[in-house]
Design a protein around this motif. Structure first.
Motif, PDB file in Angstrom:
ATOM      1  N   GLU A   1      14.611 -45.523 -26.957  1.00  0.00           N
ATOM      2  CA  GLU A   1      15.674 -46.610 -26.959  1.00  0.00           C
ATOM      3  C   GLU A   1      15.336 -47.740 -26.131  1.00  0.00           C
ATOM      4  N   GLY A   2      13.978 -47.847 -25.720  1.00  0.00           N
ATOM      5  CA  GLY A   2      13.297 -49.277 -25.099  1.00  0.00           C
ATOM      6  C   GLY A   2      12.971 -49.175 -23.740  1.00  0.00           C
ATOM      7  N   ALA A   3      13.030 -47.944 -23.179  1.00  0.00           N
ATOM      8  CA  ALA A   3      12.388 -47.929 -21.764  1.00  0.00           C
ATOM      9  C   ALA A   3      10.959 -47.856 -21.795  1.00  0.00           C
ATOM     10  N   THR A   4      10.299 -48.604 -20.816  1.00  0.00           N
ATOM     11  CA  THR A   4       9.035 -48.529 -20.714  1.00  0.00           C
ATOM     12  C   THR A   4       8.323 -47.108 -20.104  1.00  0.00           C
ATOM     13  N   ASP A   5       8.959 -46.589 -19.414  1.00  0.00           N
ATOM     14  CA  ASP A   5       8.348 -45.293 -18.811  1.00  0.00           C
ATOM     15  C   ASP A   5       9.734 -44.420 -18.224  1.00  0.00           C
ATOM     16  N   PHE A   6       9.250 -43.419 -17.871  1.00  0.00           N
ATOM     17  CA  PHE A   6      10.287 -42.214 -17.284  1.00  0.00           C
ATOM     18  C   PHE A   6       9.792 -41.677 -16.067  1.00  0.00           C
ATOM     19  N   VAL A   7      10.489 -41.757 -14.840  1.00  0.00           N
ATOM     20  CA  VAL A   7       9.998 -41.144 -13.752  1.00  0.00           C
ATOM     21  C   VAL A   7      11.115 -40.106 -13.018  1.00  0.00           C
ATOM     22  N   LEU A   8      10.513 -38.907 -12.494  1.00  0.00           N
ATOM     23  CA  LEU A   8      11.233 -38.031 -12.115  1.00  0.00           C
ATOM     24  C   LEU A   8      11.198 -37.941 -10.628  1.00  0.00           C
ATOM     25  N   LYS A   9      12.609 -37.850 -10.030  1.00  0.00           N
ATOM     26  CA  LYS A   9      12.719 -37.468  -8.361  1.00  0.00           C
ATOM     27  C   LYS A   9      12.424 -36.036  -8.173  1.00  0.00           C
ATOM     28  N   PRO A  10      11.936 -35.699  -7.034  1.00  0.00           N
ATOM     29  CA  PRO A  10      11.425 -36.729  -6.077  1.00  0.00           C
ATOM     30  C   PRO A  10       9.882 -37.291  -6.653  1.00  0.00           C
ATOM     31  N   TRP A  11       9.804 -38.463  -6.531  1.00  0.00           N
ATOM     32  CA  TRP A  11       8.466 -39.017  -7.277  1.00  0.00           C
ATOM     33  C   TRP A  11       7.322 -38.810  -6.305  1.00  0.00           C
ATOM     34  N   GLN A  12       6.192 -38.846  -6.755  1.00  0.00           N
ATOM     35  CA  GLN A  12       5.058 -38.960  -6.088  1.00  0.00           C
ATOM     36  C   GLN A  12       4.726 -40.389  -5.834  1.00  0.00           C
ATOM     37  N   ASN A  13       4.513 -40.924  -4.540  1.00  0.00           N
ATOM     38  CA  ASN A  13       4.139 -42.323  -4.237  1.00  0.00           C
ATOM     39  C   ASN A  13       2.988 -43.016  -5.000  1.00  0.00           C
ATOM     40  N   GLU A  14       2.001 -42.269  -5.101  1.00  0.00           N
ATOM     41  CA  GLU A  14       0.921 -42.844  -5.705  1.00  0.00           C
ATOM     42  C   GLU A  14       0.998 -43.035  -7.109  1.00  0.00           C
ATOM     43  N   LYS A  15       1.617 -41.928  -7.657  1.00  0.00           N
ATOM     44  CA  LYS A  15       1.979 -42.078  -9.153  1.00  0.00           C
ATOM     45  C   LYS A  15       3.179 -43.189  -9.672  1.00  0.00           C
ATOM     46  N   LEU A  16       3.999 -43.313  -8.599  1.00  0.00           N
ATOM     47  CA  LEU A  16       4.873 -44.136  -8.864  1.00  0.00           C
ATOM     48  C   LEU A  16       4.367 -45.874  -8.868  1.00  0.00           C
ATOM     49  N   LEU A  17       3.552 -45.923  -7.976  1.00  0.00           N
ATOM     50  CA  LEU A  17       2.948 -47.054  -7.747  1.00  0.00           C
ATOM     51  C   LEU A  17       2.291 -47.606  -9.030  1.00  0.00           C
ATOM     52  N   ALA A  18       1.381 -46.565  -9.380  1.00  0.00           N
ATOM     53  CA  ALA A  18       0.444 -46.668 -10.601  1.00  0.00           C
ATOM     54  C   ALA A  18       1.318 -47.044 -11.848  1.00  0.00           C
ATOM     55  N   THR A  19       2.565 -46.304 -11.860  1.00  0.00           N
ATOM     56  CA  THR A  19       3.326 -46.634 -12.884  1.00  0.00           C
ATOM     57  C   THR A  19       3.932 -48.069 -12.872  1.00  0.00           C
ATOM     58  N   LEU A  20       4.312 -48.517 -11.607  1.00  0.00           N
ATOM     59  CA  LEU A  20       4.626 -49.894 -11.649  1.00  0.00           C
ATOM     60  C   LEU A  20       3.928 -50.865 -11.941  1.00  0.00           C
ATOM     61  N   ASN A  21       2.468 -50.451 -11.465  1.00  0.00           N
ATOM     62  CA  ASN A  21       1.619 -51.517 -11.664  1.00  0.00           C
ATOM     63  C   ASN A  21       1.191 -51.611 -13.285  1.00  0.00           C
TER      64      ASN A  21
END
Length: 486
Positions: free
Chosen positions: A130-150
């Motif tokens: 439906e157009g989302a770029t990615d999907f992140v589950l809570k609680p997130w892992q900080n390094e993984k979230l930052l890598a996803t954002l980058n």
């Protein structure tokens, strides 16, 4: 006992503290730009902001998804972090999909990362569809979230670059599709040239362009090429006057390695390079008779043979030639081959001198003032009416090229915002009284020069009328103008 919600917040904060300790050893390579985070849990917003504010230019948080339209109307975001579940529906993700649709409706290239504590594979797949770029589950892992954002920021950057390229391509195509965009003028004389170009461009007929130095013969040849069906192929220009007789065959037809002393490698000639495109031979009137003969053979056979080779190469070119020489007089004088002239002039284009299109001087002058004001960082400079009047009274023996150089010099030397007649002092005619001395001379060259000048002045620069009054052909008059530097 901690609730599930409190446990999630605790996990997020714990990861943040752990990550802060690791920052001393590791840094994120790129900034994240503008980040918008939408979640109805204030603790999650606080935790996310604490993590991201050191890596993003701006972190905007909002708990009410209904403010998404307002936020998107007032700013742009590199990445949007969107919660899937709000207070009305805490598990299905329907609200998240609804707001995803609203975001993408306003910005189809928005980079949206969905976040939820109740995700599964099926929901993740649907989110991406439906157009989302990615999907992140809570609680997130900080390094993984930052890598996803980058990664998401890089994607957003690529979207912008693609848009810029598309915009540049569109603008370039619009400019290219404008007929004769490089040829400035609205006079009837130049409009007549445009009409001929429009008729001949779509054919493969050979074209001969005749005109004085500085009238824009190469611009006309390029206009013919860009309006032709060969426009997507190469345009090759050759100044025949700059090629020595010893290098003529090598330059135009090519050579094989070792075919002569300095032939250290194979060389492709200009005819082969121009295959499927347009070959422009400027100053063709400067060729000697032996070179004219070699050129004629290639044009007739549509084949070239490299020096040192035995096998000819077929060529498919559109040939455009140009000269400022009185080529018909040269044929009469046996200095130019008549059969070659017939081959290269299926269609002739006579370019008017600047004297024959004085009405175009204001347009040309304004164009050159703008060009050189920008080049020499003298923005806002203009040309005054008095200066234009002086330019229109001048004879312009060097035509548009001389006008261009005159404007460039004036722009460089002038300290005022508007160019005046004094900025063109170097265009003044010879001192008063000299003309009377010239009229009393018995030197035949001077007498001829004065008579030609008077005829041209009487007819306001109209070459055809002047030539008729003088009992000369246009070509003969051009030849004498060249001889006397008029």
């Amino acid at each position: 006992m901690c609730s599930e919600r409190s446990w999630l917040i605790f996990q997020c904060l714990a990861h943040i503290l752990s990550y802060k300790n690791s920052l001393k050893k590791k840094t994120v390579e790129k900034e994240l730009g503008n980040i918008l985070i939408i979640d109805d849990d204030e603790d999650v917003l606080f935790a996310a902001k604490m993590l991201l504010k050191k890596h993003a230019k701006n972190v905007i948080i909002e708990k009410n998804p209904k403010k998404i339209p307002f936020l998107m109307n007032n700013d742009t975001y590199d990445v949007i972090l969107l919660d899937m579940n709000f207070s009305k529906d805490i598990t299905s993700g329907k609200e998240g999909f609804y707001w995803l649709e609203q975001i993408l409706e306003r910005d189809p290239k928005a980079v949206v990362i969905l976040i939820t504590a109740f995700g599964d594979v099926e929901m993740a797949v649907r989110a991406l569809k439906e157009g989302a770029t990615d999907f992140v589950l809570k609680p997130w892992q900080n390094e993984k979230l930052l890598a996803t954002l980058n990664t998401a920021v890089k994607l957003k950057k690529s979207y912008k670059e693609v848009d810029q390229l598309k915009s540049a391509k569109k603008q370039l195509e619009e400019e290219i599709n404008q007929p004769f965009k490089e040829i400035i003028g609205e006079s009837q004389a130049i409009k007549d040239v445009f009409k001929i170009i429009e008729k001949v461009a779509q054919t493969d007929a050979n074209v001969l362009i005749l005109g004085e130095n500085g009238t824009g013969k190469e611009l006309i040849s390029r206009a013919i090429h860009t309006q032709s069906h060969r426009k997507d192929n190469v345009f090759v220009g050759v100044d025949m006057g700059a090629i020595t007789e010893t290098l003529f065959e090598s330059e135009l037809f090519g050579h094989k390695k070792g075919s002569f002393t300095d032939a250290k490698e194979d060389r492709t000639g200009r005819f082969e390079v121009a295959n499927k495109g347009t070959l422009f031979l400027d100053e063709i009137g400067n060729l000697s008779m032996p070179l004219q003969s070699k050129l004629l053979t290639v044009i007739q056979n549509r084949q070239v043979t490299r020096i040192g080779a035995n096998k000819p190469v077929n060529i498919d070119i559109r040939l455009v030639c140009a000269t400022n020489m009185p080529i018909y007089d040269m044929v009469e004088d046996s200095t130019f081959r008549q059969d070659l002239l017939y081959r290269i002039n299926t269609v002739e284009i006579h370019l008017p001198s600047l004297r024959e299109r004085l009405d175009d001087i204001p347009l040309l002058a304004e164009h050159f003032v703008k060009t050189y004001s920008s080049k020499y960082r003298k923005s806002g400079k203009k040309i005054g009416a008095a200066a234009l009047k002086k330019l229109q009274k001048y004879h312009w023996p060097g035509n548009i090229r001389e006008l261009q150089h005159a404007i460039e010099r004036a722009v460089i030397m002038s300290d005022e915002s508007s160019l005046t007649p004094d900025d063109f002092f170097f265009l003044n005619h010879k001192p008063e009284g000299q003309s009377n001395d010239q009229e009393n001379t018995f030197n035949l060259d001077e007498v001829e020069r004065n008579v030609i000048k008077k005829a041209i002045d009487r007819h306001d620069g109209n070459i055809s009328k002047a030539a008729k009054e003088l009992g000369l052909t246009r070509a003969s008059l051009y030849r004498r103008l060249e001889k006397h530097g008029l």
